[in-house]
Scaffold this motif. Structure first.
Motif, PDB file in Angstrom:
ATOM      1  N   LEU A  42       0.803  -1.226   0.000  1.00 36.22           N
ATOM      2  CA  LEU A  42       0.000   0.000   0.000  1.00 36.22           C
ATOM      3  C   LEU A  42       0.833   1.272   0.000  1.00 36.22           C
ATOM      4  CD1 LEU A  42      -2.790   1.413   0.326  1.00 36.22           C
ATOM      5  CD2 LEU A  42      -2.520   1.115   2.790  1.00 36.22           C
ATOM      6  N   VAL A  43       1.610   1.479   1.048  1.00 39.64           N
ATOM      7  CA  VAL A  43       2.311   2.755   1.219  1.00 39.64           C
ATOM      8  C   VAL A  43       3.410   2.917   0.177  1.00 39.64           C
ATOM      9  CG1 VAL A  43       3.746   4.115   2.791  1.00 39.64           C
ATOM     10  CG2 VAL A  43       1.718   2.932   3.665  1.00 39.64           C
ATOM     11  N   LYS A  44       4.174   1.868  -0.056  1.00 41.77           N
ATOM     12  CA  LYS A  44       5.287   1.968  -0.994  1.00 41.77           C
ATOM     13  C   LYS A  44       4.797   2.300  -2.401  1.00 41.77           C
ATOM     14  CE  LYS A  44       9.826   1.389  -1.292  1.00 41.77           C
ATOM     15  NZ  LYS A  44      10.804   2.025  -0.386  1.00 41.77           N
ATOM     16  N   ILE A  45       3.719   1.672  -2.810  1.00 41.23           N
ATOM     17  CA  ILE A  45       3.161   1.970  -4.132  1.00 41.23           C
ATOM     18  C   ILE A  45       2.679   3.417  -4.180  1.00 41.23           C
ATOM     19  CG2 ILE A  45       1.236   1.481  -5.689  1.00 41.23           C
ATOM     20  CD1 ILE A  45       3.504  -0.542  -5.906  1.00 41.23           C
ATOM     21  N   ALA A  46       1.968   3.847  -3.160  1.00 46.09           N
ATOM     22  CA  ALA A  46       1.464   5.218  -3.136  1.00 46.09           C
ATOM     23  C   ALA A  46       2.596   6.234  -3.227  1.00 46.09           C
ATOM     24  CB  ALA A  46       0.649   5.449  -1.869  1.00 46.09           C
ATOM     25  N   GLN A  47       3.701   5.943  -2.584  1.00 42.07           N
ATOM     26  CA  GLN A  47       4.845   6.863  -2.597  1.00 42.07           C
ATOM     27  C   GLN A  47       5.456   7.022  -3.983  1.00 42.07           C
ATOM     28  OE1 GLN A  47       7.177   4.933   0.427  1.00 42.07           O
ATOM     29  NE2 GLN A  47       6.391   6.233   2.080  1.00 42.07           N
ATOM     30  N   GLU A  62      -7.111   1.622   5.705  1.00 39.24           N
ATOM     31  CA  GLU A  62      -6.183   1.791   4.587  1.00 39.24           C
ATOM     32  C   GLU A  62      -5.824   3.261   4.405  1.00 39.24           C
ATOM     33  OE1 GLU A  62      -7.631  -1.872   1.691  1.00 39.24           O
ATOM     34  OE2 GLU A  62      -8.781  -0.008   1.691  1.00 39.24           O
ATOM     35  N   ALA A  63      -6.827   4.128   4.521  1.00 39.34           N
ATOM     36  CA  ALA A  63      -6.577   5.560   4.382  1.00 39.34           C
ATOM     37  C   ALA A  63      -5.667   6.076   5.490  1.00 39.34           C
ATOM     38  CB  ALA A  63      -7.906   6.314   4.390  1.00 39.34           C
ATOM     39  N   LEU A  64      -5.899   5.623   6.713  1.00 35.67           N
ATOM     40  CA  LEU A  64      -5.058   6.042   7.835  1.00 35.67           C
ATOM     41  C   LEU A  64      -3.621   5.556   7.656  1.00 35.67           C
ATOM     42  CD1 LEU A  64      -7.557   5.450  10.774  1.00 35.67           C
ATOM     43  CD2 LEU A  64      -6.706   7.667   9.961  1.00 35.67           C
ATOM     44  N   ALA A  65      -3.446   4.374   7.092  1.00 34.48           N
ATOM     45  CA  ALA A  65      -2.095   3.866   6.840  1.00 34.48           C
ATOM     46  C   ALA A  65      -1.371   4.749   5.830  1.00 34.48           C
ATOM     47  CB  ALA A  65      -2.160   2.421   6.353  1.00 34.48           C
ATOM     48  N   LEU A  66      -2.083   5.248   4.843  1.00 33.23           N
ATOM     49  CA  LEU A  66      -1.460   6.151   3.878  1.00 33.23           C
ATOM     50  C   LEU A  66      -1.029   7.458   4.537  1.00 33.23           C
ATOM     51  CD1 LEU A  66      -3.759   5.659   0.755  1.00 33.23           C
ATOM     52  CD2 LEU A  66      -1.392   4.907   1.023  1.00 33.23           C
ATOM     53  N   ARG A  67      -1.882   8.003   5.384  1.00 32.17           N
ATOM     54  CA  ARG A  67      -1.504   9.236   6.087  1.00 32.17           C
ATOM     55  C   ARG A  67      -0.318   8.981   7.015  1.00 32.17           C
ATOM     56  NH1 ARG A  67      -3.592  11.894   2.604  1.00 32.17           N
ATOM     57  NH2 ARG A  67      -5.583  12.993   2.768  1.00 32.17           N
ATOM     58  N   ALA A  68      -0.312   7.852   7.708  1.00 35.05           N
ATOM     59  CA  ALA A  68       0.803   7.520   8.597  1.00 35.05           C
ATOM     60  C   ALA A  68       2.097   7.355   7.805  1.00 35.05           C
ATOM     61  CB  ALA A  68       0.501   6.241   9.377  1.00 35.05           C
ATOM     62  N   GLY A  69       1.968   6.973   6.524  1.00 40.70           N
ATOM     63  CA  GLY A  69       3.133   6.825   5.663  1.00 40.70           C
ATOM     64  C   GLY A  69       3.582   8.122   5.022  1.00 40.70           C
ATOM     65  N   GLY A  70       2.952   9.212   5.394  1.00 41.39           N
ATOM     66  CA  GLY A  70       3.379  10.517   4.910  1.00 41.39           C
ATOM     67  C   GLY A  70       2.715  10.984   3.629  1.00 41.39           C
ATOM     68  N   LEU A  71       1.689  10.269   3.164  1.00 45.04           N
ATOM     69  CA  LEU A  71       1.011  10.647   1.923  1.00 45.04           C
ATOM     70  C   LEU A  71       0.003  11.758   2.190  1.00 45.04           C
ATOM     71  CD1 LEU A  71       1.990   9.106  -0.561  1.00 45.04           C
ATOM     72  CD2 LEU A  71       2.074   7.643   1.443  1.00 45.04           C
ATOM     73  N   LYS A  84     -20.988   6.718  12.466  1.00 44.73           N
ATOM     74  CA  LYS A  84     -20.999   8.184  12.509  1.00 44.73           C
ATOM     75  C   LYS A  84     -19.842   8.754  13.321  1.00 44.73           C
ATOM     76  CE  LYS A  84     -24.143   8.315  16.505  1.00 44.73           C
ATOM     77  NZ  LYS A  84     -25.467   8.770  17.001  1.00 44.73           N
ATOM     78  N   ASP A  85     -19.299   7.947  14.251  1.00 42.65           N
ATOM     79  CA  ASP A  85     -18.166   8.417  15.043  1.00 42.65           C
ATOM     80  C   ASP A  85     -16.894   8.550  14.220  1.00 42.65           C
ATOM     81  OD1 ASP A  85     -19.806   8.477  17.277  1.00 42.65           O
ATOM     82  OD2 ASP A  85     -19.247   6.460  17.932  1.00 42.65           O
ATOM     83  N   ASP A  86     -16.895   7.980  13.013  1.00 50.49           N
ATOM     84  CA  ASP A  86     -15.723   8.102  12.144  1.00 50.49           C
ATOM     85  C   ASP A  86     -15.656   9.446  11.422  1.00 50.49           C
ATOM     86  OD1 ASP A  86     -14.845   5.557  12.763  1.00 50.49           O
ATOM     87  OD2 ASP A  86     -15.840   4.616  11.046  1.00 50.49           O
ATOM     88  N   LEU A  87     -16.754  10.179  11.408  1.00 51.31           N
ATOM     89  CA  LEU A  87     -16.791  11.415  10.629  1.00 51.31           C
ATOM     90  C   LEU A  87     -15.739  12.440  11.072  1.00 51.31           C
ATOM     91  CD1 LEU A  87     -20.635  11.721  10.109  1.00 51.31           C
ATOM     92  CD2 LEU A  87     -18.906  11.433   8.319  1.00 51.31           C
ATOM     93  N   PRO A  88     -15.526  12.665  12.367  1.00 50.04           N
ATOM     94  CA  PRO A  88     -14.446  13.588  12.753  1.00 50.04           C
ATOM     95  C   PRO A  88     -13.066  13.105  12.312  1.00 50.04           C
ATOM     96  CG  PRO A  88     -15.969  13.252  14.585  1.00 50.04           C
ATOM     97  CD  PRO A  88     -16.332  12.251  13.537  1.00 50.04           C
ATOM     98  N   ILE A  89     -12.879  11.785  12.255  1.00 48.70           N
ATOM     99  CA  ILE A  89     -11.599  11.237  11.783  1.00 48.70           C
ATOM    100  C   ILE A  89     -11.424  11.555  10.302  1.00 48.70           C
ATOM    101  CG2 ILE A  89     -10.249   9.126  11.465  1.00 48.70           C
ATOM    102  CD1 ILE A  89     -11.751   7.931  13.846  1.00 48.70           C
ATOM    103  N   LEU A  90     -12.488  11.415   9.535  1.00 50.45           N
ATOM    104  CA  LEU A  90     -12.422  11.752   8.118  1.00 50.45           C
ATOM    105  C   LEU A  90     -12.047  13.215   7.931  1.00 50.45           C
ATOM    106  CD1 LEU A  90     -13.869   8.978   7.893  1.00 50.45           C
ATOM    107  CD2 LEU A  90     -15.353  10.014   6.161  1.00 50.45           C
ATOM    108  N   LEU A  91     -12.678  14.069   8.709  1.00 50.01           N
ATOM    109  CA  LEU A  91     -12.415  15.494   8.577  1.00 50.01           C
ATOM    110  C   LEU A  91     -10.989  15.837   8.980  1.00 50.01           C
ATOM    111  CD1 LEU A  91     -13.619  18.259   7.909  1.00 50.01           C
ATOM    112  CD2 LEU A  91     -14.325  18.438  10.310  1.00 50.01           C
ATOM    113  N   ALA A  92     -10.527  15.272  10.089  1.00 53.35           N
ATOM    114  CA  ALA A  92      -9.184  15.580  10.588  1.00 53.35           C
ATOM    115  C   ALA A  92      -8.096  15.142   9.623  1.00 53.35           C
ATOM    116  CB  ALA A  92      -8.974  14.917  11.952  1.00 53.35           C
ATOM    117  N   ASN A  93      -8.375  14.093   8.830  1.00 54.20           N
ATOM    118  CA  ASN A  93      -7.361  13.547   7.930  1.00 54.20           C
ATOM    119  C   ASN A  93      -7.592  13.919   6.469  1.00 54.20           C
ATOM    120  OD1 ASN A  93      -5.486  11.514   9.505  1.00 54.20           O
ATOM    121  ND2 ASN A  93      -7.556  11.248  10.346  1.00 54.20           N
TER     122      ASN A  93
END
Length: 359
Positions: A42-47, A62-71, A84-93
């Protein structure tokens, strides 16, 4: 000795992305990286997809892993959110979400967010998996425009069911239905997956979302990637760990399902379903040792496969490299031998396989 290895060619990856842009020169590219980038990492390909305009994944981890990888590129959640509790996470990232049902829309409307999310409204035009019904489109679109939790930009999406078959009229019907719904709305449109990019140029729209073709594999039925000037990104390799003489009429492997009618030699290779190789690959499924093709025999085991090398005229020995699929042995061909699809083979690579990224 390194045994099961997935060699990832990053130059081929860049070539395939460039080929996407040649197919759809007027569209932005949303590179699909779900399922560990189709088994490629995932991360290596995205980079190494710097020329993509956005990334798409199936799920939030998967999306959080990309952000953690610096993407930092925009990331679209193709399945949207499930809580619905994921919505603030979506916004923050800075994640973008698909809206495909009433639960998601209601949760978005009821949330207390500090800023709006960019949403993609997905319409079911015939896939019958995710997406609102066409008759719900006007209502959903108006509600998304009204809620302060959604950006005024509401991108519009559908998904093809049969785009890999150019003779199937289903895709024409889906394009027509989608166009009738959205043509008078000044928002970005996204219809085409890899097969749509290759076979249906009238459906490229503002965005395309290549998945399988990025990895050099054809999304079209009964085709190879090279037919679309794609280059395989993965070469799955291993090594010969034994060479054995087998007398005529001796049963080989679990269940003794294979016998040679004459004395032969077998190369035992360190690969099996424990590495992700398909257990149901048929007898004769090819591998490449040196520059020569040979067929597998007997049952695919967890850790080993036997390959009939005949009288071993090429002097195959312990330590020789074996290609299970790659540029010289298309994964599409191996999929046919195992009665499956290339997607499954690539995604089934297991964690014990080493990855080697090559420029």
């Amino acid at each position: 000795m390194r045994l099961a290895t997935a060699e990832i060619n990053l130059t081929a990856l860049a070539h395939n992305l460039a080929q996407v842009k040649r197919f759809a020169p007027n569209s932005k590219v949303m590179a699909v990286l779900k399922a560990n980038a189709y088994g490629h990492g995932l991360v290596k390909i995205a980079q190494h997809l710097n020329d993509a305009d956005a990334f798409a994944v199936a799920r939030i981890d998967e999306a959080l892993a990309l952000r953690a990888g610096g993407l930092t590129k925009p990331i679209v959640l193709l399945e949207g959110f499930f809580n619905k509790d994921d919505l603030p996470i979506l916004l923050a990232n800075n994640f973008q979400t698909i809206i495909h049902d009433e639960y998601q829309l209601a949760a978005l409307e009821e949330a207390e967010l500090e800023a709006p999310l960019l949403c993609w409204l997905k319409v079911n035009t015939g896939m019958h998996r995710l997406g609102i019904a066409p008759e719900q489109f006007d209502e959903f679109y108006k509600r998304l425009q009204k809620t302060p939790n959604a950006n005024n930009t509401v991108n519009l999406m559908t998904h093809f069911a049969c785009a890999d078959d150019v003779n199937n009229t289903k895709t024409v019907q889906q394009i027509s239905q989608f166009d009738c719904l959205v043509n008078n709305i000044n928002q970005a449109h996204c219809l085409s997956n890899s097969a749509g990019i290759i076979a249906w140029p009238n459906a490229h729209g503002d965005w395309v979302r290549p998945g399988l073709m990025l990895y050099g594999v054809s999304p079209m039925a009964n085709a190879l990637g090279e037919q679309h000037q794609l280059k395989p990104v993965m070469r799955l390799t291993t090594r010969v760990i034994a060479v054995r003489h087998v007398p005529a009429n001796e049963a080989v492997g679990y269940g003794g399902r294979w016998k040679s009618d004459k004395a032969t030699q077998l190369a035992v290779v360190a690969m099996g379903y424990g590495d992700g190789y398909p257990r149901h690959a048929k007898e004769g499924t090819p591998v490449v040792i040196g520059k020569q093709r040979y067929g597998i025999v007997g049952s695919v085991a967890m850790d080993m496969i036997s390959v009939d090398i005949g009288q071993n005229e090429h002097n195959i020995k312990v330590g020789d490299r074996v290609t299970m699929w790659g540029p010289e042995l298309p994964v599409e061909e191996i999929a046919q031998c195992a009665d499956t699809i290339p997607y499954e083979l690539l995604c089934n690579i297991t964690p014990r396989v080493s990855y080697e990224y090559q420029p």
